[in-house]
Write a protein that holds these residues in place. Structure first.
Motif, PDB file in Angstrom:
ATOM      1  N   ARG A 124       0.773  -1.721   0.392  1.00 56.80           N
ATOM      2  CA  ARG A 124       0.404  -0.266   0.004  1.00 56.80           C
ATOM      3  C   ARG A 124       0.741   1.091   0.005  1.00 56.80           C
ATOM      4  NH1 ARG A 124      -4.013  -2.326   4.525  1.00 56.80           N
ATOM      5  NH2 ARG A 124      -5.183  -3.824   2.964  1.00 56.80           N
ATOM      6  N   ALA A 125       1.753   1.094   0.820  1.00 58.56           N
ATOM      7  CA  ALA A 125       2.773   2.337   0.974  1.00 58.56           C
ATOM      8  C   ALA A 125       3.339   2.469  -0.242  1.00 58.56           C
ATOM      9  CB  ALA A 125       3.427   2.365   2.013  1.00 58.56           C
ATOM     10  N   SER A 126       3.849   1.497  -1.466  1.00 62.12           N
ATOM     11  CA  SER A 126       4.515   1.573  -2.205  1.00 62.12           C
ATOM     12  C   SER A 126       3.406   2.408  -3.153  1.00 62.12           C
ATOM     13  CB  SER A 126       4.931  -0.057  -2.613  1.00 62.12           C
ATOM     14  OG  SER A 126       6.028  -0.169  -1.533  1.00 62.12           O
ATOM     15  N   GLU A 127       2.249   1.508  -3.282  1.00 61.11           N
ATOM     16  CA  GLU A 127       1.388   2.824  -5.008  1.00 61.11           C
ATOM     17  C   GLU A 127       1.308   3.933  -4.174  1.00 61.11           C
ATOM     18  OE1 GLU A 127      -3.799   2.962  -5.604  1.00 61.11           O
ATOM     19  OE2 GLU A 127      -2.903   1.272  -4.046  1.00 61.11           O
ATOM     20  N   LEU A 128       1.365   4.509  -2.613  1.00 58.78           N
ATOM     21  CA  LEU A 128       0.754   5.648  -2.786  1.00 58.78           C
ATOM     22  C   LEU A 128       2.000   6.613  -2.911  1.00 58.78           C
ATOM     23  CD1 LEU A 128      -0.993   6.132   0.829  1.00 58.78           C
ATOM     24  CD2 LEU A 128      -2.098   6.128  -1.641  1.00 58.78           C
ATOM     25  N   LEU A 129       3.254   6.002  -2.687  1.00 57.54           N
ATOM     26  CA  LEU A 129       4.219   6.407  -2.770  1.00 57.54           C
ATOM     27  C   LEU A 129       4.819   6.895  -4.752  1.00 57.54           C
ATOM     28  CD1 LEU A 129       6.682   5.446   0.243  1.00 57.54           C
ATOM     29  CD2 LEU A 129       5.476   6.956  -0.297  1.00 57.54           C
ATOM     30  N   PHE A 130       4.855   5.638  -5.271  1.00 58.89           N
ATOM     31  CA  PHE A 130       5.122   5.582  -6.379  1.00 58.89           C
ATOM     32  C   PHE A 130       3.943   6.804  -7.266  1.00 58.89           C
ATOM     33  CE2 PHE A 130       6.732   1.649  -6.181  1.00 58.89           C
ATOM     34  CZ  PHE A 130       8.405   1.695  -6.370  1.00 58.89           C
ATOM     35  N   THR A 131       2.488   6.463  -7.030  1.00 58.59           N
ATOM     36  CA  THR A 131       1.658   7.497  -7.766  1.00 58.59           C
ATOM     37  C   THR A 131       1.844   8.819  -7.636  1.00 58.59           C
ATOM     38  OG1 THR A 131      -0.029   6.518  -6.685  1.00 58.59           O
ATOM     39  CG2 THR A 131       0.398   5.203  -8.559  1.00 58.59           C
ATOM     40  N   GLY A 132       1.568   8.681  -5.888  1.00 57.37           N
ATOM     41  CA  GLY A 132       1.156  10.567  -5.174  1.00 57.37           C
ATOM     42  C   GLY A 132      -0.239  10.398  -5.333  1.00 57.37           C
ATOM     43  N   ARG A 133      -1.003   9.408  -5.431  1.00 55.94           N
ATOM     44  CA  ARG A 133      -2.143   9.515  -5.246  1.00 55.94           C
ATOM     45  C   ARG A 133      -3.101   9.868  -4.188  1.00 55.94           C
ATOM     46  NH1 ARG A 133      -5.796   5.750  -3.150  1.00 55.94           N
ATOM     47  NH2 ARG A 133      -5.109   3.657  -2.547  1.00 55.94           N
ATOM     48  N   ALA A 134      -3.952  10.011  -3.715  1.00 54.93           N
ATOM     49  CA  ALA A 134      -4.533  10.393  -2.568  1.00 54.93           C
ATOM     50  C   ALA A 134      -4.981   9.396  -1.632  1.00 54.93           C
ATOM     51  CB  ALA A 134      -5.278  11.901  -2.554  1.00 54.93           C
ATOM     52  N   MET A 135      -5.310   9.067  -0.643  1.00 49.63           N
ATOM     53  CA  MET A 135      -5.267   7.875   0.172  1.00 49.63           C
ATOM     54  C   MET A 135      -6.075   8.968   0.712  1.00 49.63           C
ATOM     55  SD  MET A 135      -3.383   5.936   3.383  1.00 49.63           S
ATOM     56  CE  MET A 135      -2.952   7.617   3.992  1.00 49.63           C
ATOM     57  N   THR A 136      -8.075   8.106   0.285  1.00 54.50           N
ATOM     58  CA  THR A 136      -9.034   8.447   1.139  1.00 54.50           C
ATOM     59  C   THR A 136      -8.980   8.005   2.587  1.00 54.50           C
ATOM     60  OG1 THR A 136     -10.408   6.444   1.671  1.00 54.50           O
ATOM     61  CG2 THR A 136     -10.478   8.180  -0.435  1.00 54.50           C
ATOM     62  N   ALA A 137     -10.026   9.036   3.305  1.00 52.17           N
ATOM     63  CA  ALA A 137     -10.194   8.555   5.026  1.00 52.17           C
ATOM     64  C   ALA A 137     -10.188   7.510   5.117  1.00 52.17           C
ATOM     65  CB  ALA A 137     -11.335   9.584   5.609  1.00 52.17           C
ATOM     66  N   GLU A 138     -11.272   6.899   4.225  1.00 47.72           N
ATOM     67  CA  GLU A 138     -11.720   5.136   4.522  1.00 47.72           C
ATOM     68  C   GLU A 138     -10.542   4.551   4.177  1.00 47.72           C
ATOM     69  OE1 GLU A 138     -13.189   7.284   3.035  1.00 47.72           O
ATOM     70  OE2 GLU A 138     -15.166   7.917   4.266  1.00 47.72           O
ATOM     71  N   GLU A 139     -10.061   4.353   3.469  1.00 48.45           N
ATOM     72  CA  GLU A 139      -8.525   3.793   2.775  1.00 48.45           C
ATOM     73  C   GLU A 139      -7.708   3.683   4.401  1.00 48.45           C
ATOM     74  OE1 GLU A 139      -8.180   4.039  -1.303  1.00 48.45           O
ATOM     75  OE2 GLU A 139      -7.564   5.109  -0.784  1.00 48.45           O
ATOM     76  N   ALA A 140      -7.394   5.349   4.734  1.00 47.70           N
ATOM     77  CA  ALA A 140      -6.726   5.526   5.536  1.00 47.70           C
ATOM     78  C   ALA A 140      -7.027   4.590   7.338  1.00 47.70           C
ATOM     79  CB  ALA A 140      -6.430   7.091   6.046  1.00 47.70           C
TER      80      ALA A 140
END
Length: 264
Positions: A161-177
């Motif tokens: 999950r961290a790799s996805e966020l750090l590679f893409t720069g997309r926002a993590m929603t509150a529900e995901e967080a």
């Protein structure tokens, strides 16, 4: 403490730090980075402050580095100046992790870039349903390895999950967080500051010396094997058994009373 680049208030043993440039979603500047570093470092010598709330004003947490006041000047800097800057931003996270007080981040609205790293570096995080967290460094041509993100974020939400966020720069929603463990829980926007301060107050009135040891060991044991961690914990716990708070808890239990911890 009289910071000039963010709000500072102390009540009930809790210090509240408020990033306070709401018209721009509370971005950071060179000066506010440095003052945050110095403030978290100074907390080591503030025994009357026993927990910290970190938040933002105006319905947002922090939009990251100010585009005009930081990003623009960085483009014109030479490598030695750039290294001094990135070292300073990393020092903010180091001092957050090194101060003995537990830090509760109250995250509403936008939490992006360096702001996401500040929230990540806290010990606990509350969010709101409308909050978004984005490690958007790749969106500006930089790597996701900023302010310890490649070390800390995978430990919070997992490597994939961290790799996805750090590679893409997309926002993590509150529900995901919340589901992924970045947030401890969600609160209504109008209640999040009060809930964060209530959580911090409970910690501040607990065995704060023991909380400081818990925080330190959570950090140090990242680099230990299990056997070394068990030995380190045995030493730390035995030392706490010599403290007055441990005896207070025992005597209160015998008297069927609630212990009043003093942090010593």
């Amino acid at each position: 403490m009289t910071p000039t680049h963010f709000g500072w208030a102390v009540a009930d043993r809790v210090a509240t730090i408020t990033l306070d440039r709401p018209e721009k979603k509370n971005p950071l500047t060179f000066d506010s980075y440095a003052e945050l570093r110095d403030t978290f470092r100074a907390l080591n010598d503030m025994p009357d402050v026993r927990a910290v709330v970190l938040t933002g004003a105006g319905g947002n947490f922090c939009s990251g580095g100010d585009v005009n006041e930081i990003i623009g000047p960085l483009v014109a800097m030479e490598l030695p100046q750039l290294r001094a800057f990135t070292q300073m931003t990393g020092e903010v996270v180091k001092t957050m992790r090194a101060c003995p007080q537990p830090i509760v981040a109250a995250v509403d609205g936008v939490c992006a870039g360096a702001g996401a790293c500040l929230a990540m570096a806290a010990d606990m995080r509350l969010g709101t349903p409308r909050s978004t967290v984005a490690f958007l460094f790749t969106r500006v041509g930089l790597a996701g390895c900023d302010m310890g993100a490649c070390a800390i974020l995978p430990r919070l939400i997992g490597q994939g999950r961290a790799s996805e966020l750090l590679f893409t720069g997309r926002a993590m929603t509150a529900e995901e967080a919340l589901a992924w463990g970045f947030y401890n829980r969600l609160a209504a926007p109008e209640a999040i500051i009060a809930e964060a301060q209530e959580m911090a107050s409970r910690l501040a009135h607990g065995p704060t010396g023991a909380h400081a040891v818990t925080k330190r060991m959570l950090h140090l044991e990242w680099d230990m094997g299990v056997d070394a961690a068990i030995d380190a914990e045995a030493k730390a716990q035995a030392e706490l058994m010599t403290k007055k708070d441990f005896a207070r808890a025992y005597h209160a239990f015998v008297a069927k009373q609630r212990p009043k911890f003093e942090g010593d």
